[in-house]
Enzyme design. Structure first.
Site, mmCIF file in Angstrom:
data_model
loop_
_atom_site.group_PDB
_atom_site.id
_atom_site.type_symbol
_atom_site.label_atom_id
_atom_site.label_comp_id
_atom_site.label_asym_id
_atom_site.label_seq_id
_atom_site.Cartn_x
_atom_site.Cartn_y
_atom_site.Cartn_z
ATOM 1 N N GLU A 25 0.844 -1.215 0.000
ATOM 2 C CA GLU A 25 0.000 0.000 0.000
ATOM 3 C C GLU A 25 0.870 1.251 0.000
ATOM 4 O OE1 GLU A 25 -2.819 -0.552 3.250
ATOM 5 O OE2 GLU A 25 -4.121 -1.674 1.900
ATOM 6 N N GLU A 38 -5.352 -8.275 -1.399
ATOM 7 C CA GLU A 38 -6.046 -8.121 -0.109
ATOM 8 C C GLU A 38 -7.495 -7.771 -0.366
ATOM 9 O OE1 GLU A 38 -4.606 -5.601 3.067
ATOM 10 O OE2 GLU A 38 -2.533 -6.008 2.493
HETATM 11 C C1 BGP Z 1 -4.474 -3.048 4.846
HETATM 12 C C2 BGP Z 1 -3.125 -3.517 5.331
HETATM 13 C C3 BGP Z 1 -3.131 -4.789 6.121
HETATM 14 C C4 BGP Z 1 -4.398 -5.091 6.873
HETATM 15 C C5 BGP Z 1 -5.684 -4.589 6.254
HETATM 16 C C6 BGP Z 1 -6.863 -4.547 7.180
HETATM 17 O O1 BGP Z 1 -4.497 -1.659 4.768
HETATM 18 O O2 BGP Z 1 -2.261 -3.713 4.237
HETATM 19 O O3 BGP Z 1 -1.947 -4.878 6.831
HETATM 20 O O4 BGP Z 1 -4.318 -5.100 8.213
HETATM 21 O O5 BGP Z 1 -5.545 -3.312 5.708
HETATM 22 O O6 BGP Z 1 -6.750 -3.451 8.038
HETATM 23 P P1 BGP Z 1 -7.035 -3.528 9.589
HETATM 24 O O7 BGP Z 1 -6.150 -4.583 10.114
HETATM 25 O O8 BGP Z 1 -6.730 -2.196 10.092
HETATM 26 O O9 BGP Z 1 -8.469 -3.898 9.704
#
Ligand code: BGP
Length: 486
Positions: A192, A384
């Site tokens: 990201e 993701e």
């Molecule tokens: C993305 C990241 C991840 C992950 C996901 C969910 O932005 O790359 O590392 O954690 O989001 O976010 P969160 O864990 O804050 O719910």
């Protein structure tokens, strides 16, 4: 005569799997020579809907470094995948994973970041993980930098704000590519990358005392260093391991105009361009004019070495990956704001929200895929996508997570539609197949997994792994190559 042929479904070699990050699953923060990372000095939040990195200062880091416990810093404990990786990978294999996306913690290999030789115990750990994946014919997809770096580099040179960090990072990437040559077919450089404009978690640079303008100046400069480091890593990989492929990784946030008013449409276009700018640099190899103009209008001056632009142009990525959780709405004058894990945007009255206020938009995934394909014509990879939710473990130790199945089903249906639109899609790694520590809030109770982990927000629990209903559902999805989504 021209005969269109629409693929009705996913290609045979479609890469189904899941994605995690070292600092959210591994734990074992201080064993086998590992150094402390930027992720392990950020405290858990007290307000689960609003994450802020604004309180990271030199003082708070010193306090964190002196604290030898994980009480305030849950990313230090993760879900102890460091010691459970065999069990976890076995479960991934049982679901039929073709690929597993995970990150290599830079500080396991280079504890302070500036060593000249790698820590052998760190390399040995990832050897074991990769061997285990190969045992089940699961292909590794390795993120080289997922929201962490050795804290030593923050304290020494303010992280990515310093140009010296490029050489430190590329010493790490050279080590990885050489050591794992022929064993890792896919890499991503910066997770990201666009979120570097939001601060410390991605840049490793302390900038809390700066004015808004100077903060933005520093963050874009840090990002320039990451662009160059990413291009140089691409060069290294192609030289060292020519069969392997490397991709960029964007937190893609499609922006819709709040109304058909052309000024709103233009405002949304600008927001969208500012998100796509990162992939423009990494895939097309140059800074787009709209950003040069934005920098000029906002008094941002990037220091570049004479070869930087040639380096970016010469070594673009092989494929484009992105995370997809939500879309936002933009209005020329301010719209009502909703949550993201750091991003905020306008509320869309047509969409539902997750318990954390993230706007759920499966159709937006098709729009995103179609637009990215049109803009870049490079293979795409959804690395993701998933739903953070509070799960209930029943008395007989089951988790009935039909809401998660619904969410994933709707997104996979839209991916399928995009494939039929002609998009070249390499694979899908949902986030995160096993419950892990939340990136934004460091909670455990924000769960994404097909696999439940018995651990609470305070770190208590047996760490037992339990299959949720969605585990069996995803197993069917993979077995049928995305045909059986019921
Ligand atoms: C993305 C990241 C991840 C992950 C996901 C969910 O932005 O790359 O590392 O954690 O989001 O976010 P969160 O864990 O804050 O719910």
């Amino acid at each position: 005569m021209y005969k269109p042929s629409f693929p009705k479904t996913f290609p045979k070699d479609f890469l189904w799997g899941g994605a995690t990050a070292a600092n959210q699953v591994e734990g074992a923060w201080n064993v086998d020579g590992k150094g402390l990372t930027t992720a392990e000095v950020v405290k858990k939040t007290t307000d689960r809907k609003h994450m802020s990195m604004d309180d990271v200062t030199t003082e708070s880091i010193k306090t964190a470094v002196a604290d030898k416990t994980d009480t305030l810093y849950p990313k230090r404990r993760g879900v102890d995948a460091y010691h459970h990786y065999q069990e976890d990978i076995k479960l991934f294999a049982e679901m039929g994973f073709k690929v597993y996306r995970f990150s290599i913690a830079w500080s396991r290999l280079f504890p302070q970041g500036d060593e000249t030789e790698p820590n052998q115990a760190g390399l040995a750990f990832y050897d074991r993980v990769i061997d285990e994946l190969h045992k089940y014919h699961i292909q590794p997809l390795v993120t080289l930098s997922h929201y962490e770096m050795p804290i030593g580099l923050t304290l020494k040179q303010n992280g990515w704000a310093s140009r010296d960090t490029i050489a430190d990072f590329n010493r790490f990437t050279r080590t990885v590519f050489t050591h794992f040559k022929g064993r890792v077919p896919y890499y991503l450089t910066f997770n990201e990358i666009n979120t570097g404009t939001w601060g410390f978690h991605a840049t490793g640079a302390i900038d809390t005392t700066l004015s808004k303008h100077d903060q933005l100046q520093l963050r874009y400069q840090a990002l320039h260093h990451q662009f160059v480091a990413s291009a140089l890593a691409t060069k290294q990989l192609h030289e060292i391991d020519p069969d392997a492929k490397i991709g960029s990784m964007l937190a893609r946030m499609q922006t819709y105009p709040a109304t058909p008013n052309p000024v709103d449409v233009r405002a949304a276009q600008l927001e969208d361009d500012k998100n796509l700018f990162f992939t423009d640099v990494q895939a097309r190899g140059e800074y787009p004019e709209f950003m040069n103009r934005y920098f000029a209008e906002n008094g941002i001056k990037l220091a570049m070495a004479p070869d930087d632009q040639a380096t970016l142009a010469k070594y673009p990525v092989d494929f484009i990956s992105f995370s997809y959780y939500m879309t936002t709405v933009t209005k020329a004058d301010a719209a009502e704001q909703v949550n993201g894990n750091m991003a905020t945007g306008g509320r869309n009255p047509y969409l539902k929200e997750s318990d954390w206020g993230w706007q759920i938009d499966p159709v937006g995934l098709r729009i995103t895929l179609d637009e990215l394909w049109d803009r870049y014509r490079k293979p795409l990879f959804v690395v993701e996508n998933g739903l953070g939710a509070v799960d209930q473990l029943t008395a007989d130790r089951h988790v009935h997570d039909s809401y998660r199945i619904d969410y994933l089903r709707q997104h996979i249906q839209q991916m399928k539609a995009a494939v039929a639109d002609g998009v070249q899609l390499m694979g899908y790694t949902m986030w995160g197949p096993i419950d892990l520590i939340s990136f934004s809030t460091s909670e455990m109770s924000k769960r994404y997994g097909f696999i439940y982990v018995d651990q609470d927000d305070a770190g208590k629990g047996s760490l037992e792994r339990i299959k949720k209903d969605s585990f069996y559902w995803y197993q069917k999805v993979i077995k049928s190559n995305g045909e059986d989504l019921d």
